[in-house]
Design a protein around this motif. Structure first.
Motif, PDB file in Angstrom:
ATOM      1  N   THR A  71      13.401  -8.332   7.220  1.00 11.30           N
ATOM      2  CA  THR A  71      14.256  -9.017   6.356  1.00 11.30           C
ATOM      3  C   THR A  71      15.614 -10.161   7.045  1.00 11.30           C
ATOM      4  OG1 THR A  71      15.446  -7.603   6.616  1.00 11.30           O
ATOM      5  CG2 THR A  71      14.238  -7.472   4.825  1.00 11.30           C
ATOM      6  N   ILE A  72      16.524 -10.656   6.261  1.00 13.67           N
ATOM      7  CA  ILE A  72      17.143 -11.537   6.414  1.00 13.67           C
ATOM      8  C   ILE A  72      17.924 -10.758   5.974  1.00 13.67           C
ATOM      9  CG2 ILE A  72      18.328 -13.976   5.976  1.00 13.67           C
ATOM     10  CD1 ILE A  72      15.450 -13.981   7.788  1.00 13.67           C
TER      11      ILE A  72
ATOM     12  N   LEU B  64      10.120   1.219  11.479  1.00 11.25           N
ATOM     13  CA  LEU B  64       8.645   1.917  11.567  1.00 11.25           C
ATOM     14  C   LEU B  64       8.666   1.916   9.303  1.00 11.25           C
ATOM     15  CD1 LEU B  64       9.339   5.917  13.256  1.00 11.25           C
ATOM     16  CD2 LEU B  64       7.081   4.520  12.340  1.00 11.25           C
ATOM     17  N   VAL B  65       9.776   1.803   9.470  1.00 13.48           N
ATOM     18  CA  VAL B  65       9.712   2.324   6.922  1.00 13.48           C
ATOM     19  C   VAL B  65       9.398   0.778   6.845  1.00 13.48           C
ATOM     20  CG1 VAL B  65      11.286   2.689   5.112  1.00 13.48           C
ATOM     21  CG2 VAL B  65      11.629   4.184   7.140  1.00 13.48           C
ATOM     22  N   TYR B  66       9.921   0.138   7.643  1.00 17.25           N
ATOM     23  CA  TYR B  66       9.514  -1.195   7.524  1.00 17.25           C
ATOM     24  C   TYR B  66       7.426  -1.648   7.693  1.00 17.25           C
ATOM     25  CZ  TYR B  66      14.048  -3.302   6.205  1.00 17.25           C
ATOM     26  OH  TYR B  66      15.071  -3.762   6.219  1.00 17.25           O
ATOM     27  N   LYS B  67       7.454  -1.629   8.072  1.00 15.29           N
ATOM     28  CA  LYS B  67       6.200  -1.071   8.547  1.00 15.29           C
ATOM     29  C   LYS B  67       5.066  -0.725   7.679  1.00 15.29           C
ATOM     30  CE  LYS B  67       4.328  -2.276  12.931  1.00 15.29           C
ATOM     31  NZ  LYS B  67       6.405  -2.376  13.490  1.00 15.29           N
ATOM     32  N   ASN B  71       3.505  -4.216   2.478  1.00  7.65           N
ATOM     33  CA  ASN B  71       2.803  -4.819   1.306  1.00  7.65           C
ATOM     34  C   ASN B  71       4.048  -5.229   0.166  1.00  7.65           C
ATOM     35  OD1 ASN B  71       0.077  -4.841   2.744  1.00  7.65           O
ATOM     36  ND2 ASN B  71       0.462  -2.606   1.412  1.00  7.65           N
ATOM     37  N   GLU B  72       4.540  -3.844   0.157  1.00  7.94           N
ATOM     38  CA  GLU B  72       5.790  -4.139  -1.423  1.00  7.94           C
ATOM     39  C   GLU B  72       6.858  -4.568  -0.481  1.00  7.94           C
ATOM     40  OE1 GLU B  72       4.603  -0.791  -0.003  1.00  7.94           O
ATOM     41  OE2 GLU B  72       4.384  -0.002  -1.251  1.00  7.94           O
ATOM     42  N   LEU B  73       6.883  -4.960   0.056  1.00  4.48           N
ATOM     43  CA  LEU B  73       7.521  -6.241   1.130  1.00  4.48           C
ATOM     44  C   LEU B  73       7.229  -6.939   1.037  1.00  4.48           C
ATOM     45  CD1 LEU B  73       9.867  -4.118   4.111  1.00  4.48           C
ATOM     46  CD2 LEU B  73      10.794  -5.418   1.868  1.00  4.48           C
ATOM     47  N   ALA B  74       5.704  -7.921   0.930  1.00  2.00           N
ATOM     48  CA  ALA B  74       5.147  -9.495   1.887  1.00  2.00           C
ATOM     49  C   ALA B  74       5.226  -9.647  -0.369  1.00  2.00           C
ATOM     50  CB  ALA B  74       4.251  -9.380   2.523  1.00  2.00           C
ATOM     51  N   SER B  75       4.752  -8.872  -1.527  1.00  2.00           N
ATOM     52  CA  SER B  75       4.269  -9.479  -2.398  1.00  2.00           C
ATOM     53  C   SER B  75       5.635  -9.615  -3.292  1.00  2.00           C
ATOM     54  CB  SER B  75       3.150  -7.789  -3.067  1.00  2.00           C
ATOM     55  OG  SER B  75       4.614  -6.547  -3.629  1.00  2.00           O
ATOM     56  N   GLU B  76       6.868  -8.833  -2.780  1.00  2.00           N
ATOM     57  CA  GLU B  76       8.291  -8.651  -3.518  1.00  2.00           C
ATOM     58  C   GLU B  76       8.157  -7.827  -4.518  1.00  2.00           C
ATOM     59  OE1 GLU B  76      11.042 -11.306  -3.089  1.00  2.00           O
ATOM     60  OE2 GLU B  76      10.505 -12.404  -1.633  1.00  2.00           O
ATOM     61  N   ALA B  77       7.450  -6.983  -4.111  1.00  3.21           N
ATOM     62  CA  ALA B  77       7.877  -5.608  -5.654  1.00  3.21           C
ATOM     63  C   ALA B  77       8.779  -5.309  -5.548  1.00  3.21           C
ATOM     64  CB  ALA B  77       6.416  -4.697  -4.912  1.00  3.21           C
ATOM     65  N   ILE B  78       9.253  -5.323  -4.150  1.00  2.00           N
ATOM     66  CA  ILE B  78      10.738  -4.652  -2.997  1.00  2.00           C
ATOM     67  C   ILE B  78      11.256  -5.879  -3.039  1.00  2.00           C
ATOM     68  CG2 ILE B  78      12.306  -3.720  -1.446  1.00  2.00           C
ATOM     69  CD1 ILE B  78       9.835  -1.773  -1.434  1.00  2.00           C
ATOM     70  N   ALA B  80      15.018  -6.586  -3.001  1.00  2.00           N
ATOM     71  CA  ALA B  80      15.812  -6.170  -1.661  1.00  2.00           C
ATOM     72  C   ALA B  80      15.660  -4.659  -1.012  1.00  2.00           C
ATOM     73  CB  ALA B  80      17.975  -6.682  -2.032  1.00  2.00           C
ATOM     74  N   LEU B  81      16.101  -4.183  -0.290  1.00  2.00           N
ATOM     75  CA  LEU B  81      15.609  -2.693   0.210  1.00  2.00           C
ATOM     76  C   LEU B  81      17.012  -2.802   1.005  1.00  2.00           C
ATOM     77  CD1 LEU B  81      14.178  -0.557   0.241  1.00  2.00           C
ATOM     78  CD2 LEU B  81      13.005  -1.564   2.608  1.00  2.00           C
TER      79      LEU B  81
END
Lengths: 107, 88
Positions: A71-72, B64-67, B71-78, B80-81
């Motif tokens: 993230t940024i 660890l949590v980002y790993k 998928n959720e982050l890459a697909s923009e399902a999420i 902003a986290l």
């Protein structure tokens, strides 16, 4: 990430004690999380350089690969990756950020 | 609107449940809570408590949590986290 982008990122991080890869710039942050980081560093009165990742997609994606952080914004202190908005807020609230920056800038 | 994940059934809940199972796959002993920061289901506050974080720097804990949520982050399902990690 191509070599040119990697070198661009490395030189930015090496030539600035406090380097922030963010969306927008100091005066006009374009994202709440990027704004958090700017406000925190301003509150500490720390000088810092920024790079607007919205202006360069190569760097925007490359920086995530460089730090293995998806993230940024991303904040670097003397070449070391500190974290993003969450970690900066946590460190700021605990006083650890002020201490870490003072030590790094003094050395 | 603060929605803490509970058993109520709505489309976000399945999204939240997926976030929790994804995290638990990488961090089995994790205690995970998911809060919807904006009501849109894609700006999440995620808190993770796990013994496996002890001795790890904050950056490493978050990585660890980002790993786990790659998928959720890459697909923009999420989109902003906001992440909070700690040991029990």
């Amino acid at each position: 990430m191509n070599q040119e982008t990697r070198e661009k990122i490395e030189s930015l991080i090496k030539s600035n004690s406090v380097m922030v890869f963010m969306k927008g710039n100091k005066l006009m942050p374009q994202c709440g999380f990027s704004n958090n980081v700017v406000q925190i560093l301003n509150a500490l009165g720390v000088g810092f350089e920024t790079f607007d990742v919205l202006s360069d997609m190569e760097v925007r994606e490359g920086i995530k690969e460089f730090s293995d952080w998806p993230t940024i914004p991303q904040v670097y202190l003397k070449g070391e990756f500190l974290g993003g908005s969450d970690i900066l807020i946590e460190m700021y609230n605990s006083g650890e950020l002020k201490e870490k920056i003072e030590i790094a800038l003094a050395s | 609107m603060k929605v803490l994940l509970t058993a109520t059934g709505s489309s976000f809940m399945s999204g939240f449940k997926k976030v929790i199972t994804s995290i638990k796959q990488v961090i089995p002993d994790a205690e995970v809570t998911v809060e919807d920061m904006t009501g849109g289901g894609d700006h999440l506050q995620v808190n993770v408590i796990s013994q496996s974080f002890s001795g790890l720097s904050r950056v490493k804990q978050h990585q660890l949590v980002y790993k786990a949520l790659k998928n959720e982050l890459a697909s923009e399902a999420i989109h902003a986290l906001a992440l909070n990690t700690s040991t029990p």
